[in-house]
Design a protein around this motif. Structure first.
Motif: not given
Length: 512
Positions: A201-208
């Motif tokens: 749920s961090g920056a990578t997930a919300v980007t992907l």
């Protein structure tokens, strides 16, 4: 540093007969920080010899490593960009390719790219007080060699490039689909028409999630607990107007300070009035999701804002994907992987063709370099960081660690400026050694006061910070501008010495 070493050629160092090649300064890492450090150094000292040692085969660091769909900045580019080179594109939150181009263009325009030695991984560095220099051990093409330098400047970030973090999920070996970590994204991964689960749920997930949702059948963001997510405009309208009126350089400075001040206000309010910021973020989230959406299950963290880093989504792209039905959020714990997906603690099952483990980073201090001083190994957890950029008891050494509550480059630029001020001070006074000297009365504290899992897993392997300045790692850019750009170099903490003066029995003042 000696006049002889400073007269070496612009591109290379000097070499004593039969000895290793010598440079005034060696920079470790050719990413955002390393290119910026080199720019500051060669601008301040055009005749000083230096080289950049880069373990990988390309410029860019993080921005060359990460190739997952939608990769982008998690800060605005007017603060993530360099102070000395204005960001002039319309997008304030930029995609990874644009950031990589910006870094490489900066290096090429300044000739920094000609100073980089690719495929050179620094594995050790040994300081000799008698010689007032570092001997740096490098691996290249399967062999080891040494270089020497008067000052060692590491810009290698703080996480492992070769391996991300994946928890030990039960049954993961049973999964028949494709398992991917964002740090090792396959170039040929085809997710069109597939069912995708992104764990995290961090920056990578919300980007992907919104990026993959454009072509995947369904993308699910599976989170154990929610993260604070704020929507911001993809383009900065104020910056655009300022560029039209004042030109790119003045507009860059004004926009940079505007954004710094806004982020400082949000951060301070988050620490002092967390309930107010919680409510503001919740209202914004409610306004961007369908009526009746269970915001308090999926977007209400248990911690206060800025206990962990806020996630930014340009123009609310994550919320738009959810509203359009292309993406969903599931808040639950993983019981185990199955052959066709995941079984959750609630008993629910998620079918998946592809599972992306956006589960975080593994930290690694100074790229894993083993440091010794006069034959004594330096155990990093036993050291204390001076101004968040040097190590107590370690001479002629600096490192870059950016802010956790603001853009990385804001601090990287200041560190570069301070290193140049420090070297200039040493030149003016005939010093060739500078060593921050720790005060035994200062209590040790964690270097990064941050609750994110990737920090908590590894922070005990890093140097500590101190309970008061100048040993505390500050997270206030405005304060650091005064302290690092304008503060006294001889502040009663750094000890300066000259090997030449000592050999000639010439008294040299030592600051302690």
């Amino acid at each position: 540093m000696s006049a002889a070493s400073r007269s070496d050629s612009m591109r290379g160092g000097g070499r004593a007969t039969g000895g290793p090649e010598h440079f005034d300064v060696l920079i470790v890492g050719a990413g955002l920080s390393g290119i910026g450090a080199a720019h500051h150094l060669q601008t301040a000292f055009p005749a000083r010899s230096y080289a950049i040692l880069e373990a990988r085969t390309a410029i860019g660091g993080t921005w060359d490593l990460f190739r997952y769909p939608g990769v982008r900045s998690d800060s605005d580019m007017h603060t993530l960009g360099y102070r000395f080179r204005p960001w002039t594109q319309a997008a304030a939150i930029a995609d990874g390719r644009s950031i990589l181009d910006y870094i490489r263009e900066t290096a090429t325009e300044a000739g920094i790219d000609r100073r980089i030695r690719f495929g050179h991984k620094v594995i050790g560095a040994a300081w000799s007080t008698d010689e007032a220099r570092w001997t740096v051990t490098v691996e290249h093409d399967g062999t080891t060699s040494t270089l020497t330098c008067g000052f060692l400047y590491t810009c290698s970030g703080y996480y492992r490039y070769d391996e991300g973090y994946t928890p030990d999920f039960a049954g993961i070996e049973d999964f028949r689909g494709q398992l991917v970590h964002p740090q090792q994204w396959p170039a040929d991964l085809d997710y069109a028409g597939k069912r995708v689960v992104v764990i995290g749920s961090g920056a990578t997930a919300v980007t992907l999630v919104p990026a993959m949702a454009e072509t995947a059948t369904q993308v699910t963001m599976l989170q154990r607990s929610p993260t604070y997510i704020m929507s911001i405009p993809a383009e900065d309208a104020v910056a655009t107007r300022l560029r039209a009126r004042f030109g790119p350089r003045r507009a860059h400075t004004l926009t940079r300070w505007k954004n710094v001040l806004i982020s400082m206000v949000i951060y301070q309010l988050s620490r002092r009035r967390p309930a107010m910021i919680r409510n503001l973020i919740r209202k914004q989230t409610l306004a961007q999701l369908p009526a009746g959406y269970d915001v308090d299950v999926h977007f209400k963290p248990t911690y206060n804002p800025w206990d962990q880093r806020l996630c930014l989504v340009p123009d609310g792209d994550l919320f738009r994907s959810i509203s359009a039905g292309r993406a969903q959020v599931v808040t639950d714990r993983i019981d185990r992987f199955t052959a066709d997906g995941l079984c959750l603690a609630s008993g629910a099952e998620l079918a998946a063709d592809i599972v992306v483990t956006a589960t975080g980073l593994q930290l690694l201090a100074f790229g894993g370099i083993e440091l010794t001083v006069d034959g004594h190994a330096i155990d990093l957890p036993d050291t204390m960081a001076y101004k968040g950029m040097m190590l107590g008891g370690v001479p002629n050494f600096a490192f870059t660690i950016g802010y956790t509550n603001a853009s990385w480059t804001l601090k990287a630029d200041l560190v570069g400026e301070f290193v140049c001020r420090l070297l200039r001070h040493m030149d003016a006074n005939g010093y060739d050694q500078c060593t921050p000297w720790p005060d035994p009365n200062i209590a040790a504290e964690p270097l990064l006061d941050f609750q994110s899992g990737y920090v908590q897993r590894s922070i005990d392997r890093f140097p500590s910070a101190g309970s008061r300045r100048p040993w505390r790692l500050g997270m206030n850019y405005a304060h650091d501008v005064l302290a690092l750009r304008h503060g006294r170099i001889e502040d009663g903490t750094i000890r300066f010495a000259s090997r030449t003066a000592a050999a000639e029995h010439v008294p040299v003042r030592v600051t302690s």
